[in-house]
Design an enzyme around this catalytic site. Structure first.
Site, PDB file in Angstrom:
ATOM      1  N   HIS A 151      31.627 -52.156 -20.049  1.00  0.00           N
ATOM      2  CA  HIS A 151      31.772 -52.934 -21.289  1.00  0.00           C
ATOM      3  C   HIS A 151      33.278 -53.040 -21.502  1.00  0.00           C
ATOM      4  O   HIS A 151      33.999 -52.051 -21.345  1.00  0.00           O
ATOM      5  CB  HIS A 151      31.107 -52.156 -22.435  1.00  0.00           C
ATOM      6  CG  HIS A 151      30.952 -52.923 -23.720  1.00  0.00           C
ATOM      7  ND1 HIS A 151      31.090 -54.290 -23.812  1.00  0.00           N
ATOM      8  CD2 HIS A 151      30.652 -52.504 -24.976  1.00  0.00           C
ATOM      9  CE1 HIS A 151      30.878 -54.665 -25.060  1.00  0.00           C
ATOM     10  NE2 HIS A 151      30.609 -53.596 -25.789  1.00  0.00           N
ATOM     11  N   GLY A 211      25.169 -44.652 -17.618  1.00  0.00           N
ATOM     12  CA  GLY A 211      25.772 -43.831 -16.556  1.00  0.00           C
ATOM     13  C   GLY A 211      24.701 -43.277 -15.636  1.00  0.00           C
ATOM     14  O   GLY A 211      24.840 -43.281 -14.408  1.00  0.00           O
ATOM     15  N   GLY A 218      30.224 -39.622 -17.643  1.00  0.00           N
ATOM     16  CA  GLY A 218      29.206 -39.928 -18.649  1.00  0.00           C
ATOM     17  C   GLY A 218      27.856 -40.064 -17.975  1.00  0.00           C
ATOM     18  O   GLY A 218      27.742 -40.591 -16.861  1.00  0.00           O
ATOM     19  N   TYR A 219      26.858 -39.534 -18.645  1.00  0.00           N
ATOM     20  CA  TYR A 219      25.502 -39.583 -18.099  1.00  0.00           C
ATOM     21  C   TYR A 219      24.546 -39.950 -19.226  1.00  0.00           C
ATOM     22  O   TYR A 219      23.528 -39.314 -19.447  1.00  0.00           O
ATOM     23  CB  TYR A 219      25.157 -38.241 -17.446  1.00  0.00           C
ATOM     24  CG  TYR A 219      24.092 -38.328 -16.369  1.00  0.00           C
ATOM     25  CD1 TYR A 219      24.370 -38.911 -15.145  1.00  0.00           C
ATOM     26  CD2 TYR A 219      22.812 -37.827 -16.592  1.00  0.00           C
ATOM     27  CE1 TYR A 219      23.400 -38.992 -14.155  1.00  0.00           C
ATOM     28  CE2 TYR A 219      21.840 -37.903 -15.606  1.00  0.00           C
ATOM     29  CZ  TYR A 219      22.148 -38.480 -14.390  1.00  0.00           C
ATOM     30  OH  TYR A 219      21.188 -38.551 -13.389  1.00  0.00           O
TER      31      TYR A 219
HETATM   32  N1  LIG Z   1      23.205 -48.559 -22.928  1.00  0.00           N
HETATM   33  C1  LIG Z   1      23.227 -49.787 -22.460  1.00  0.00           C
HETATM   34  O1  LIG Z   1      22.199 -50.447 -22.459  1.00  0.00           O
HETATM   35  C2  LIG Z   1      24.480 -50.402 -21.896  1.00  0.00           C
HETATM   36  C3  LIG Z   1      24.374 -51.620 -21.240  1.00  0.00           C
HETATM   37  C4  LIG Z   1      25.514 -52.154 -20.662  1.00  0.00           C
HETATM   38  C5  LIG Z   1      26.719 -51.495 -20.792  1.00  0.00           C
HETATM   39  N2  LIG Z   1      26.797 -50.304 -21.480  1.00  0.00           N
HETATM   40  C6  LIG Z   1      28.077 -49.617 -21.588  1.00  0.00           C
HETATM   41  O2  LIG Z   1      28.045 -48.456 -20.759  1.00  0.00           O
HETATM   42  C7  LIG Z   1      28.859 -47.417 -21.334  1.00  0.00           C
HETATM   43  C8  LIG Z   1      28.005 -46.177 -21.523  1.00  0.00           C
HETATM   44  O3  LIG Z   1      26.959 -46.499 -22.394  1.00  0.00           O
HETATM   45  P1  LIG Z   1      25.702 -45.564 -22.647  1.00  0.00           P
HETATM   46  O4  LIG Z   1      24.740 -46.358 -23.461  1.00  0.00           O
HETATM   47  O5  LIG Z   1      25.274 -44.939 -21.376  1.00  0.00           O
HETATM   48  O6  LIG Z   1      26.378 -44.490 -23.597  1.00  0.00           O
HETATM   49  P2  LIG Z   1      25.701 -43.246 -24.272  1.00  0.00           P
HETATM   50  O7  LIG Z   1      24.260 -43.160 -23.927  1.00  0.00           O
HETATM   51  O8  LIG Z   1      26.082 -43.247 -25.676  1.00  0.00           O
HETATM   52  O9  LIG Z   1      26.474 -42.141 -23.379  1.00  0.00           O
HETATM   53  C9  LIG Z   1      27.002 -41.116 -23.881  1.00  0.00           C
HETATM   54  C10 LIG Z   1      27.717 -40.356 -22.764  1.00  0.00           C
HETATM   55  O10 LIG Z   1      29.064 -40.210 -23.177  1.00  0.00           O
HETATM   56  C11 LIG Z   1      29.338 -38.820 -23.276  1.00  0.00           C
HETATM   57  N3  LIG Z   1      30.303 -38.614 -24.352  1.00  0.00           N
HETATM   58  C12 LIG Z   1      30.288 -39.157 -25.594  1.00  0.00           C
HETATM   59  N4  LIG Z   1      31.383 -38.778 -26.276  1.00  0.00           N
HETATM   60  C13 LIG Z   1      32.086 -37.969 -25.453  1.00  0.00           C
HETATM   61  C14 LIG Z   1      33.310 -37.267 -25.569  1.00  0.00           C
HETATM   62  N5  LIG Z   1      34.034 -37.308 -26.683  1.00  0.00           N
HETATM   63  N6  LIG Z   1      33.755 -36.549 -24.512  1.00  0.00           N
HETATM   64  C15 LIG Z   1      33.026 -36.494 -23.374  1.00  0.00           C
HETATM   65  N7  LIG Z   1      31.859 -37.122 -23.202  1.00  0.00           N
HETATM   66  C16 LIG Z   1      31.400 -37.867 -24.228  1.00  0.00           C
HETATM   67  C17 LIG Z   1      27.993 -38.160 -23.537  1.00  0.00           C
HETATM   68  O11 LIG Z   1      28.061 -36.820 -23.135  1.00  0.00           O
HETATM   69  P3  LIG Z   1      27.274 -35.651 -23.895  1.00  0.00           P
HETATM   70  O12 LIG Z   1      25.851 -35.701 -23.447  1.00  0.00           O
HETATM   71  O13 LIG Z   1      28.014 -34.471 -23.414  1.00  0.00           O
HETATM   72  O14 LIG Z   1      27.407 -35.916 -25.362  1.00  0.00           O
HETATM   73  C18 LIG Z   1      27.093 -38.992 -22.611  1.00  0.00           C
HETATM   74  O15 LIG Z   1      27.193 -38.561 -21.280  1.00  0.00           O
HETATM   75  C19 LIG Z   1      29.394 -48.005 -22.646  1.00  0.00           C
HETATM   76  O16 LIG Z   1      30.647 -48.579 -22.402  1.00  0.00           O
HETATM   77  C20 LIG Z   1      28.378 -49.091 -22.989  1.00  0.00           C
HETATM   78  O17 LIG Z   1      28.890 -50.097 -23.818  1.00  0.00           O
HETATM   79  C21 LIG Z   1      25.690 -49.734 -22.012  1.00  0.00           C
END
Ligand SMILES: NC(=O)c1ccc[n+]([C@@H]2O[C@H](COP(=O)([O-])OP(=O)(O)OC[C@H]3O[C@@H](n4cnc5c(N)ncnc54)[C@H](OP(=O)(O)O)[C@@H]3O)[C@@H](O)[C@H]2O)c1
Length: 395
Positions: A171, A89, A84-85
């Protein structure tokens, strides 16, 4: 169609961008190492790990407990596989790379993340792979797909989680709500959590400033006997400055309550309620916005951040203090049942199911964007755009 000459020149430009990106990163790391050297040395002899938080003793791990050489040595035989990016990520992967950790990125080629990773200097077939290939190379699987994505991709991930590997999440959501997500890791691997307490953008920006973000760590399964030690090291290498111990369940519940509550949901609700009342009583949009949002974010909330709420109160007039002291219990009384309801909805899994259902739909991004655009397009935030332009720094 692009001609050959154009393709060659674009490839060359891409390589230059990658090299420049790397050079910048190396310079940033060197500058950061220099900034960190002095305080780290001072903190190493401090030896204080238990701190008093308002009367309760808690253990805190910090950067000086895990200097760069130590975590590089701990993971020298590993491959960290960042799946994930998205914002989180990306932030963690870049910090790990700049900290000299053996990290690769795994994303699907069809989504936006692949190109985003290339733009940040990740190189296909060198340290950027499709998810299956990255999984086959990784020993520490950093599962940072979106939470809904983690449920959808689990069947693809699970077969790669063989004995001796580590599953790392940021998370506890997928594992805590295993009945809804089906994410049940094999019992013969370490399962750990490091959740930076902020957006991935902040994780990256604070790292580049030579600072570290607060993070929570937890251990779900400790097969190696070293799970806590390893997740602390990973958290620091990924950009955390201080690590607070928790459990998967507590991290998940508090995170979901916080973002629905004071951090995001409640704040928009409170801003909107006050703004709408002022407007309905004949105040102009600029006055209503200034008294609701601008003064809060520009003048008063920074004082809370720096020294606490009492300090902010004390910095205001006695008229303001009298009114705030009289009215905060009324807000507390009105809001407490809402927070209790919210906690129950998180605890009973309803919030998890709602989020999974909606964020698993093919058009979930468009739906979210539409709802966000409604907020942006509301009178209050349009008034805010104009008010922001008048800030001294924007003139
Ligand atoms: N954002 C925050 O502030 C934050 C803070 C602390 C913890 N977290 C945790 O960190 C984790 C990641 O969060 P994030 O905010 O970085 O998430 P996000 O921005 O929603 O990341 C989406 C990533 O997941 C990939 N993805 C989504 N569905 C997919 C699927 N079915 N198959 C393959 N790849 C898929 C996307 O790839 P594509 O580009 O190919 O769609 C993208 O690389 C989560 O568990 C979140 O709760 C987040």
């Amino acid at each position: 169609m692009l001609g050959n000459a154009m393709r060659t020149s674009l490839r060359a430009a891409g390589r230059v961008a990658v090299v420049k990106g790397r050079q910048q990163a190396v310079q940033q790391v060197a500058a950061q190492a220099k900034r960190m050297a002095a305080p780290a040395a001072a903190q190493q002899v401090r030896g204080l790990k238990t701190l008093n938080f308002g009367g309760s003793e808690e253990v805190v791990y910090e950067r000086s407990d895990y200097p760069q050489a130590k975590y590089q040595e701990m993971f020298k035989d590993d491959t960290l596989c960042m799946l994930g990016y998205g914002t989180q990520g990306r932030g963690q992967a870049l910090n790990l790379r700049d900290n000299g950790m053996p990290v690769i990125v795994g994303v699907r080629k069809s989504g936006g993340s692949w190109d985003k990773a290339i733009a940040d200097g990740w190189v296909p077939d060198e340290n950027l792979f499709d998810i299956d290939t990255a999984l086959s190379k990784g020993t520490v699987i950093m599962y940072l797909l979106s939470d809904a994505g983690q449920k959808m991709a689990w069947d693809q991930i699970k077969p790669h989680l063989t004995k001796g590997k580590t599953l790392y999440v940021s998370h506890g959501f997928s594992i805590v709500f295993e009945n809804d997500t089906g994410v049940v890791p094999p019992s013969d691997i370490d399962v750990v959590l490091c959740a930076p307490k902020g957006s991935g953008t902040t994780v990256r920006n604070l790292f580049l400033e030579g600072r570290g973000i607060n993070g929570s760590i937890a251990v779900h399964q400790d097969v190696s006997g070293k799970a806590k030690e390893r997740v602390c090291a990973l958290g620091i290498a990924a950009g955390c400055g201080y690590l607070y111990e928790t459990t998967f369940q507590k991290e998940t519940y508090s995170d979901l309550v916080g973002e629905r509550g004071v951090l995001m949901g409640m704040i928009q609700g409170a801003f909107k309620a006050q703004y709408d009342v002022l407007r309905s009583k004949g105040h102009s949009p600029s006055e209503s916005f200034n008294e609701t949002v601008e003064e809060a974010t520009q003048s008063l909330y920074p004082l809370i951040g720096a020294h606490g709420c009492d300090y902010m109160f004390a910095a205001c007039s006695t008229t303001a203090q009298r009114g705030a002291l009289d009215w905060y219990p009324k807000f507390e009384k009105a809001l407490k049942p809402v927070f209790e309801d919210l906690y129950n909805e998180v605890e009973n899994g309803n919030e998890c199911r709602r989020s999974l259902d909606i964020n698993s739909k093919p058009d979930y991004k468009e739906s979210l964007e539409k709802e966000l655009a409604e907020i942006q397009g509301s009178e209050m935030w349009r008034a805010g755009e104009t008010v922001r332009k008048l800030r001294p720094e924007n003139n």
